[in-house]
Enzyme design. Structure first.
Site, PDB file in Angstrom:
ATOM      1  NE  ARG A 163       1.449  -2.907   5.265  1.00 17.19           N
ATOM      2  CZ  ARG A 163       2.424  -2.116   4.816  1.00 17.19           C
ATOM      3  NH1 ARG A 163       2.483  -0.853   5.179  1.00 17.19           N
ATOM      4  NH2 ARG A 163       3.325  -2.574   4.002  1.00 17.19           N
ATOM      5  CE1 TYR A 206      -1.320   7.563   9.122  1.00 20.69           C
ATOM      6  CE2 TYR A 206      -0.356   5.451   8.526  1.00 20.69           C
ATOM      7  CZ  TYR A 206      -0.422   6.816   8.366  1.00 20.69           C
ATOM      8  OH  TYR A 206       0.397   7.460   7.466  1.00 20.69           O
ATOM      9  N   PRO A 229       0.826  -1.210   0.000  1.00 18.23           N
ATOM     10  CG  PRO A 229       0.002  -1.059   2.172  1.00 18.23           C
ATOM     11  CD  PRO A 229       0.701  -1.986   1.232  1.00 18.23           C
TER      12      PRO A 229
HETATM   13  C1  LIG Z   1       5.013   6.934  -0.839  1.00 20.98           C
HETATM   14  C2  LIG Z   1       4.682   5.899   0.192  1.00 20.98           C
HETATM   15  C3  LIG Z   1       3.397   5.835   0.691  1.00 20.98           C
HETATM   16  C4  LIG Z   1       3.038   4.866   1.646  1.00 20.98           C
HETATM   17  N1  LIG Z   1       1.731   4.765   2.057  1.00 20.98           N
HETATM   18  C5  LIG Z   1       1.350   3.724   2.820  1.00 20.98           C
HETATM   19  C6  LIG Z   1      -0.037   3.492   3.086  1.00 20.98           C
HETATM   20  O1  LIG Z   1      -0.936   4.185   2.608  1.00 20.98           O
HETATM   21  N2  LIG Z   1      -0.352   2.435   3.876  1.00 20.98           N
HETATM   22  C7  LIG Z   1       0.612   1.613   4.405  1.00 20.98           C
HETATM   23  O2  LIG Z   1       0.274   0.669   5.133  1.00 20.98           O
HETATM   24  N3  LIG Z   1       1.928   1.813   4.154  1.00 20.98           N
HETATM   25  C8  LIG Z   1       2.305   2.818   3.366  1.00 20.98           C
HETATM   26  N4  LIG Z   1       3.624   2.992   3.036  1.00 20.98           N
HETATM   27  C9  LIG Z   1       4.624   2.034   3.558  1.00 20.98           C
HETATM   28  C10 LIG Z   1       4.934   0.955   2.538  1.00 20.98           C
HETATM   29  O3  LIG Z   1       3.788   0.145   2.277  1.00 20.98           O
HETATM   30  C11 LIG Z   1       6.078   0.050   3.016  1.00 20.98           C
HETATM   31  O4  LIG Z   1       5.707  -0.514   4.253  1.00 20.98           O
HETATM   32  C12 LIG Z   1       7.408   0.762   3.196  1.00 20.98           C
HETATM   33  O5  LIG Z   1       7.691   1.640   2.111  1.00 20.98           O
HETATM   34  C13 LIG Z   1       8.548  -0.262   3.294  1.00 20.98           C
HETATM   35  O6  LIG Z   1       8.530  -1.134   2.162  1.00 20.98           O
HETATM   36  P1  LIG Z   1       9.562  -0.973   0.942  1.00 20.98           P
HETATM   37  O7  LIG Z   1      10.927  -1.184   1.533  1.00 20.98           O
HETATM   38  O8  LIG Z   1       9.169  -2.056  -0.027  1.00 20.98           O
HETATM   39  O9  LIG Z   1       9.423   0.400   0.381  1.00 20.98           O
HETATM   40  C14 LIG Z   1       4.018   3.960   2.118  1.00 20.98           C
HETATM   41  C15 LIG Z   1       5.332   4.055   1.623  1.00 20.98           C
HETATM   42  C16 LIG Z   1       5.662   4.992   0.672  1.00 20.98           C
HETATM   43  C17 LIG Z   1       7.082   5.017   0.131  1.00 20.98           C
END
Ligand SMILES: Cc1cc2nc3c(=O)[nH]c(=O)nc-3n(C[C@H](O)[C@H](O)[C@H](O)COP(=O)(O)O)c2cc1C
Length: 371
Positions: A233, A185, A27
């Site tokens: 989550r 949250y 997400p």
């Molecule tokens: C631009 C952006 C927006 C995000 N928005 C959400 C969100 O709406 N809900 C959520 O659970 N995590 C959100 N995250 C967290 C990501 O889902 C993820 O947990 C985090 O980036 C680590 O994973 P990665 O190493 O694959 O980037 C967001 C991350 C980024 C970079």
């Protein structure tokens, strides 16, 4: 392309669906909806692109469930009324046309709300001003305001609004919902010791602090069709406090994952900044703990864009993994890995600055959709 020996390309079941690989889209809030929370045609093309690139399931950005306290950010999409449902159908249709299921993440921002068109008041377990500062990439600045402590009626209302949003997600042709219990949250504010000073059955020991998340899950499961996936989550770290760890360590993990399994979660989506590191100072990762104490599929997220890290996480107990930043850099990550093509590095400046809004360059032209 030979993926037969690659654990990432095993087929795997999620709810009633059999997915062709283990790699999903995490997400990501992109604050690109209309001001009144409707998903756009650009968003439909943006999401469809990941399905076309081989991601076997998609989770949407955090979506607010009600027209009350849940919205967190200006231009965040909602699933709080019929107009929202109609708008999301464009997205679900576009993704289904590419052959992948899509799950809506239901997110109540609670005290971390920094943009809400419905109210200026913030709802939280207790009247504790959040740590840190509002996120600039989502248009905020300065301290968070002090929230109001939720009454028992407010808590009942939160549960009802999650249920109503999940029912709308069914109408919008989503394949499931993910209850956002992570990242600081509202539901995580209940789980976290220092934001929850309650002395009723929603505060105190970890059994009480996880109660609201579990009750939301149970109520949503009961109200939606059997084949509709209802996941959750969970994280220790938060957008405004990356270093927080569950104070009871593995004992807390045991209570949390068992309770969420009992609440009939269809999956546990665990996330950390780097999910390959020990959950506490040493010892098992959060994935291993979710696998040990939960009894449902585990989805792992956090720093898994290196295919070997993703494979090792699957070998250590994750049924599925999700990518966020790695997917923004490589919307076709699964195809690239399957074909042994190089991966692009994530460029924070280019993609998420000056704000997190979806850039034109991330949205394929409509003609592309027929490739
Ligand atoms: C631009 C952006 C927006 C995000 N928005 C959400 C969100 O709406 N809900 C959520 O659970 N995590 C959100 N995250 C967290 C990501 O889902 C993820 O947990 C985090 O980036 C680590 O994973 P990665 O190493 O694959 O980037 C967001 C991350 C980024 C970079």
């Amino acid at each position: 392309m030979n993926t037969s020996n690659d654990i990432l390309f095993d087929s795997v079941d999620l709810g009633d669906e059999t997915l062709p690989n283990r790699v999903g889209l995490a997400p990501m809030t992109r604050t690109s909806a209309t001001a009144d929370g409707r998903a756009t045609t650009e968003m439909a093309r943006y999401y469809a692109k990941f399905a076309r690139g081989g991601f076997s399931f998609l989770i949407t950005e955090g979506t607010y469930p009600d027209e009350a306290y849940s919205q967190g950010y200006d231009d965040q999409p909602g699933i709080a009324n019929d107009d929202h449902v109609e708008a999301w159908r464009r997205v679900t249709d576009a993704v289904h046309d590419e052959g992948a299921p899509i799950v809506a993440q239901l997110m109540h921002a609670g005290a971390l709300s920094q943009g809400n068109r419905y109210t200026d008041e913030r709802l939280a377990p207790s009247a504790v001003r959040p740590k840190g500062e509002q996120l600039e990439m989502y248009g905020g600045s300065g301290e968070f305001p002090e929230p109001r402590a939720a009454t028992t009626d407010d808590i009942e209302d939160v549960i009802e609004k999650f249920v109503a949003a999940a029912e709308r997600a069914v109408e919008a042709n989503f394949d499931g919902v993910e209850v956002h219990g992570a990242n600081g949250y509202l539901l995580d504010q209940f789980l976290t010791t220092y934001t929850n000073e309650r002395d009723d059955e929603y505060g105190g020991d970890v059994e009480n602090r996880i109660r609201l998340t579990a009750e939301v899950l149970e109520a949503v499961q009961a109200a939606t069709p059997d084949e509709f996936v209802v996941g959750v989550r969970i994280s220790q770290s938060k957008v405004n406090d990356p270093d927080y760890r569950w104070p009871g360590g593995e004992d807390d993990a045991e209570v949390i994952f068992e309770r969420l399994t009992d609440a009939s979660a269809d999956y546990l989506h665990v996330t950390e900044e780097d999910v390959t590191t020990p959950a506490f100072e040493s010892g098992p990762t959060l994935t291993e703990l979710a696998d040990r104490y939960g009894d449902v599929p585990v989805i792992a997220n956090g720093a898994l864009e290196d295919p070997d890290a993703a494979r090792a996480t699957v070998a250590a107990g994750a049924d599925l993994i999700t990518l966020a930043k790695g997917a923004l850099a490589n919307p076709d990550w699964p195809q690239r890995v399957a074909e042994d093509r190089p991966l692009a590095d994530f460029d924070f400046q280019r993609i998420l600055q000056p704000d997190a809004t979806i850039d034109e360059s991330e949205v394929p032209e409509p003609a592309d959709a027929d490739d």
